[in-house]
Write a protein that holds these residues in place. Structure first.
Motif, mmCIF file in Angstrom:
data_model
loop_
_atom_site.group_PDB
_atom_site.id
_atom_site.type_symbol
_atom_site.label_atom_id
_atom_site.label_comp_id
_atom_site.label_asym_id
_atom_site.label_seq_id
_atom_site.Cartn_x
_atom_site.Cartn_y
_atom_site.Cartn_z
ATOM 1 N N MET A 41 -33.189 -61.828 23.485
ATOM 2 C CA MET A 41 -32.720 -63.195 23.700
ATOM 3 C C MET A 41 -33.225 -64.150 22.641
ATOM 4 S SD MET A 41 -35.003 -64.658 26.885
ATOM 5 C CE MET A 41 -34.472 -66.344 26.632
ATOM 6 N N SER A 44 -30.703 -66.518 19.540
ATOM 7 C CA SER A 44 -29.462 -66.193 20.244
ATOM 8 C C SER A 44 -28.206 -66.405 19.421
ATOM 9 C CB SER A 44 -29.358 -67.045 21.513
ATOM 10 O OG SER A 44 -29.354 -68.412 21.175
ATOM 11 N N ARG A 253 -29.533 -55.697 24.528
ATOM 12 C CA ARG A 253 -28.957 -56.894 23.924
ATOM 13 C C ARG A 253 -28.224 -57.744 24.956
ATOM 14 N NH1 ARG A 253 -28.784 -56.949 18.273
ATOM 15 N NH2 ARG A 253 -29.741 -55.090 17.343
ATOM 16 N N LYS A 257 -29.263 -61.661 26.025
ATOM 17 C CA LYS A 257 -28.286 -62.733 25.869
ATOM 18 C C LYS A 257 -27.890 -63.325 27.224
ATOM 19 C CE LYS A 257 -28.012 -62.153 21.386
ATOM 20 N NZ LYS A 257 -28.547 -63.164 20.450
ATOM 21 N N GLY A 321 -22.689 -64.744 28.191
ATOM 22 C CA GLY A 321 -23.885 -63.940 27.952
ATOM 23 C C GLY A 321 -23.556 -62.483 27.677
ATOM 24 N N ASP A 324 -21.933 -62.265 24.240
ATOM 25 C CA ASP A 324 -22.930 -62.415 23.176
ATOM 26 C C ASP A 324 -23.700 -61.116 22.963
ATOM 27 O OD1 ASP A 324 -22.196 -65.059 22.830
ATOM 28 O OD2 ASP A 324 -23.901 -65.881 23.943
ATOM 29 N N GLY A 325 -24.020 -60.419 24.072
ATOM 30 C CA GLY A 325 -24.719 -59.148 23.941
ATOM 31 C C GLY A 325 -23.869 -58.098 23.267
ATOM 32 N N SER A 328 -23.607 -58.989 19.564
ATOM 33 C CA SER A 328 -24.849 -58.648 18.879
ATOM 34 C C SER A 328 -24.947 -57.144 18.621
ATOM 35 C CB SER A 328 -26.044 -59.115 19.721
ATOM 36 O OG SER A 328 -27.267 -58.701 19.174
#
Length: 332
Positions: A41, A44, A253, A257, A321, A324-325, A328
């Protein structure tokens, strides 16, 4: 995700006991496992943040499930399949959260990447008890094809409605990043699909990442999210050797996130505070040949978590979230 190793029963879920082939590469202290999520996290915003991934402890006696759910520290209700729950259609996602198939060449940081979203359960499962109770082979043993999922305490919001709403929001975000996104189901099946078929859909798509979206159904007072990672399983049709490491990185990840985007803490009843759990009893993971994780976004049977899960604004944060993970992981 409300799965039981036997036929679903109202308001409770039994603990699964059995010999499972579960192994992980090594054990690490709880403090290090928690540190991994913190690392995921931290920072971010960018695509070049790299979380360090170490093996996580597995459980020698996993909690229940058919393919998804386990009791931990209390009741873990699985809704009966003999009748449609009250208010089952009230929480259907609004058209604005749904994403039409992309048109023309995709561009963006995830262009060329394939993501499969697996919305847990199916709103129509309640009407198809015989079909979803059919046993399917998950490698280590046999389990029900699918289950109904859990719901909030009052029964006015089902897990199946929640998972579809978050999945629609998640798809919209990922497609804006250029990813090719498909579902395992979008309330377009009469029931199911079965857990083994859900795994095959991701495999056939040669997905770069698969995320199965769920909400838990544990006891009041059990709160927070957790991400389920595949254990090392080699039995029957199941062999997770090639996906354990990348799936763990994907899960770490997403966990990091998810904390950042939602403010939801890691589970206080599963994962020893890390938000991460390793399991070898889930067909959706056992039969996958591509990186895949499950996320339990919160506990629908906890009044505090339920207030969040029933909020459209919070569900958008949850989708962000998770996205985003995935971003990433795929742009590392």
């Amino acid at each position: 995700m409300s799965y039981d190793s036997e036929s679903p029963t109202p308001g409770r879920r039994r603990r699964l006991r059995g010999n499972l082939v579960i192994a992980t590469a090594a054990l690490v202290p709880t403090c290090l496992a928690g540190w991994l999520v913190w690392q995921a996290m931290d920072g971010s915003g960018g695509h070049d943040d790299k979380a360090k991934v170490l093996p996580l402890p597995s459980r020698s006696a996993p909690h229940t499930t058919t393919d998804d759910k386990r009791p931990a520290g209390g009741r873990t209700p699985t809704v009966t399949v003999t009748a449609t729950p009250s208010g089952g259609t009230a929480a259907a996602p609004s058209p604005s959260t749904q994403s039409a198939p992309p048109v023309g060449p995709l561009s963006g940081p995830l262009a060329g990447k394939v993501v499969v979203i697996d919305p847990g359960h199916n709103p129509k499962n309640f009407q198809h008890a015989t079909e979803i109770n059919r046993q399917v082979d998950i490698g280590t043993n046999k389990k029900e094809c699918d289950t109904t999922g859990t719901e909030t305490i009052g029964g006015d919001y089902t897990e199946a409605a929640f998972t579809l709403d978050v999945s629609h929001r998640l798809r919209a975000i990922l497609e804006k990043l250029g990813a090719t996104v498909t579902y395992t189901q979008d309330n377009d099946h009469a029931w199911g699909p079965c857990v083994d078929e859900r795994a095959r859909i991701g495999n056939a798509a040669k997905a770069d990442a698969v995320v199965s979206v769920h909400a838990d159904g544990s006891a009041e007072g059990n709160h927070g999210f957790h991400v389920i990672l595949p254990a090392l399983v080699d039995a029957g049709k199941a062999n997770t050797a090639q996906i354990v490491a990348p799936s763990r990185e994907l899960g770490v990840r997403i966990a990091g996130k998810f904390v950042h985007a939602t403010g939801m803490p890691p589970s206080n009843y599963i994962g020893d505070g890390t938000g991460l759990d390793v399991r070898g009893d889930l067909g959706g993971l056992n039969l996958s040949t591509v990186p895949k994780v499950f996320i339990e976004c919160g506990n629908m049977q906890d009044s505090g978590d339920a207030k969040l899960l029933t909020s459209a604004d919070w569900r958008q944060k949850a989708a962000q979230g998770i996205a985003d993970g995935i971003d990433s992981f795929l742009t590392k």
